[in-house]
Design a protein around this motif. Structure first.
Motif, PDB file in Angstrom:
ATOM      1  N   THR A  15     -13.152 -73.127  13.803  1.00  0.00           N
ATOM      2  CA  THR A  15     -13.919 -72.956  14.888  1.00  0.00           C
ATOM      3  C   THR A  15     -13.223 -71.952  15.905  1.00  0.00           C
ATOM      4  O   THR A  15     -12.299 -71.740  16.135  1.00  0.00           O
ATOM      5  N   GLU A 108     -21.605 -73.001  17.446  1.00  0.00           N
ATOM      6  CA  GLU A 108     -20.553 -73.558  18.518  1.00  0.00           C
ATOM      7  C   GLU A 108     -20.828 -73.064  19.776  1.00  0.00           C
ATOM      8  O   GLU A 108     -21.250 -72.040  19.926  1.00  0.00           O
ATOM      9  N   CYS A 125     -19.443 -78.284  18.056  1.00  0.00           N
ATOM     10  CA  CYS A 125     -19.476 -77.325  16.897  1.00  0.00           C
ATOM     11  C   CYS A 125     -20.425 -77.996  15.770  1.00  0.00           C
ATOM     12  O   CYS A 125     -20.232 -79.231  15.302  1.00  0.00           O
TER      13      CYS A 125
END
Length: 169
Positions: A15, A108, A125
């Motif tokens: 992420t 995200e 996310c």
């Protein structure tokens, strides 16, 4: 609504928010199972904050009154968003409730806020069959460290309670 399982986990390494961990004074991540969805991460965030429990908003009101005594910002309530504005209308830099959008993709969204005591970022996310909500805090001074002594325990109750209330259909 069924009872959702919420798990504490590490911030997913792939992420964008994981890139913000260096030097963090506080971080955590909660995941909740969801059915596959075409909704964006921001649309999911808007669902989460729309489901903010009343007690969380009451705590935010109390927080705002207390921190103004030491010169910190009144953030308002977590769910103070424009319910008529669709997720697709938001852009980086736009304010969404108590946060501004820092990073935005379909998978995200990172929302953040800075004040003289700390910088906080929250990521929502989309994973394959889950949503991960990660928080990363960098304190700036002693006030930030003291603030987090009180906020961290509350945060650990607020995020799961708010996720539990969200309706991911």
């Amino acid at each position: 609504m069924t009872t959702a399982t919420i798990a504490t986990t590490a911030i997913p390494q792939h992420t964008e928010i994981a890139q913000h961990l260096r030097g963090a004074d506080f971080h955590d991540c909660y995941q909740i199972d969801i059915a596959p969805t075409s909704e964006s991460a921001l649309a999911l965030y808007l669902k989460v904050v729309a489901a903010t429990p009343r007690w969380v908003n009451a705590m935010m009101t109390l927080r705002n009154r207390i921190v103004q005594l030491v010169g910190l910002k009144n953030l308002g309530a977590l769910g103070d968003t424009d319910s008529a504005k669709p997720a697709s209308a938001y852009r980086v830099g736009d304010r969404v409730g108590i946060f501004s959008i820092v990073y935005l993709s379909d998978q995200e969204v990172i929302l953040g806020d800075s004040d003289k005591h700390l910088n906080v970022e929250v990521s929502v996310c989309k994973l394959t069959d889950k949503v991960a909500v990660s928080t990363v805090v960098h304190t700036r001074n002693a006030l930030g460290r003291i603030y987090m002594l009180f906020v961290a325990p509350a945060h650990r109750r607020i995020v799961p309670a708010t996720l539990r209330n969200a309706r991911f259909l």
